[in-house]
Design a protein around this motif. Structure first.
Motif, PDB file in Angstrom:
ATOM      1  N   LEU A  14       0.829  -1.210   0.000  1.00 43.60           N
ATOM      2  CA  LEU A  14       0.000   0.000   0.000  1.00 43.60           C
ATOM      3  C   LEU A  14       0.862   1.258   0.000  1.00 43.60           C
ATOM      4  O   LEU A  14       0.528   2.249  -0.670  1.00 43.60           O
ATOM      5  N   ILE A  15       1.974   1.220   0.727  1.00 44.64           N
ATOM      6  CA  ILE A  15       2.880   2.369   0.746  1.00 44.64           C
ATOM      7  C   ILE A  15       3.493   2.587  -0.636  1.00 44.64           C
ATOM      8  O   ILE A  15       3.563   3.726  -1.128  1.00 44.64           O
ATOM      9  N   PHE A  16       3.920   1.506  -1.300  1.00 50.27           N
ATOM     10  CA  PHE A  16       4.475   1.642  -2.648  1.00 50.27           C
ATOM     11  C   PHE A  16       3.411   2.114  -3.644  1.00 50.27           C
ATOM     12  O   PHE A  16       3.716   2.881  -4.561  1.00 50.27           O
ATOM     13  N   LEU A  17       2.177   1.668  -3.479  1.00 52.74           N
ATOM     14  CA  LEU A  17       1.102   2.142  -4.342  1.00 52.74           C
ATOM     15  C   LEU A  17       0.881   3.640  -4.142  1.00 52.74           C
ATOM     16  O   LEU A  17       0.736   4.392  -5.119  1.00 52.74           O
ATOM     17  N   ILE A  50       2.400   1.632 -10.195  1.00 50.57           N
ATOM     18  CA  ILE A  50       0.978   1.502  -9.867  1.00 50.57           C
ATOM     19  C   ILE A  50       0.436   0.173 -10.385  1.00 50.57           C
ATOM     20  O   ILE A  50      -0.264  -0.550  -9.665  1.00 50.57           O
ATOM     21  N   ALA A  51       0.754  -0.169 -11.621  1.00 54.49           N
ATOM     22  CA  ALA A  51       0.241  -1.414 -12.202  1.00 54.49           C
ATOM     23  C   ALA A  51       0.758  -2.636 -11.436  1.00 54.49           C
ATOM     24  O   ALA A  51      -0.014  -3.545 -11.114  1.00 54.49           O
ATOM     25  N   ILE A  52       2.039  -2.647 -11.127  1.00 54.59           N
ATOM     26  CA  ILE A  52       2.612  -3.779 -10.400  1.00 54.59           C
ATOM     27  C   ILE A  52       2.009  -3.893  -9.007  1.00 54.59           C
ATOM     28  O   ILE A  52       1.674  -4.989  -8.547  1.00 54.59           O
ATOM     29  N   MET A  53       1.837  -2.777  -8.324  1.00 53.65           N
ATOM     30  CA  MET A  53       1.300  -2.817  -6.962  1.00 53.65           C
ATOM     31  C   MET A  53      -0.178  -3.214  -6.943  1.00 53.65           C
ATOM     32  O   MET A  53      -0.619  -3.906  -6.018  1.00 53.65           O
TER      33      MET A  53
END
Length: 74
Positions: free
Chosen positions: A10-13, A57-60
């Protein structure tokens, strides 16, 4: 431990969303001097930041989906 991984995803997103918003000029700094520097940086690197942010965004999103499936037991 599974929830810690979910929190990190969630943080990476959130970072990817912030980076995308910065690259299109929606996020601005507070004082005028920082705003000038940030705008110059954004103008030089907007294309690569936008592509990188969309990739993050896509990966997360895929990771979050798979993580929720794993937590639900399916």
């Amino acid at each position: 431990m599974d929830y810690l991984g979910l929190l990190m995803e969630l943080i990476f997103l959130a970072f990817g969303i912030y980076l995308y918003l910065f690259s299109i000029g929606r996020v601005q700094a507070g004082d005028p001097e920082s705003r000038k520097k940030a705008e110059a940086f954004r103008q030089r690197n907007a294309w690569w930041m936008r592509i990188g942010a969309l990739a993050i965004i896509a990966i997360m999103v895929v990771n979050l989906y798979l993580h929720f499936l794993q937590l639900s037991g399916k």
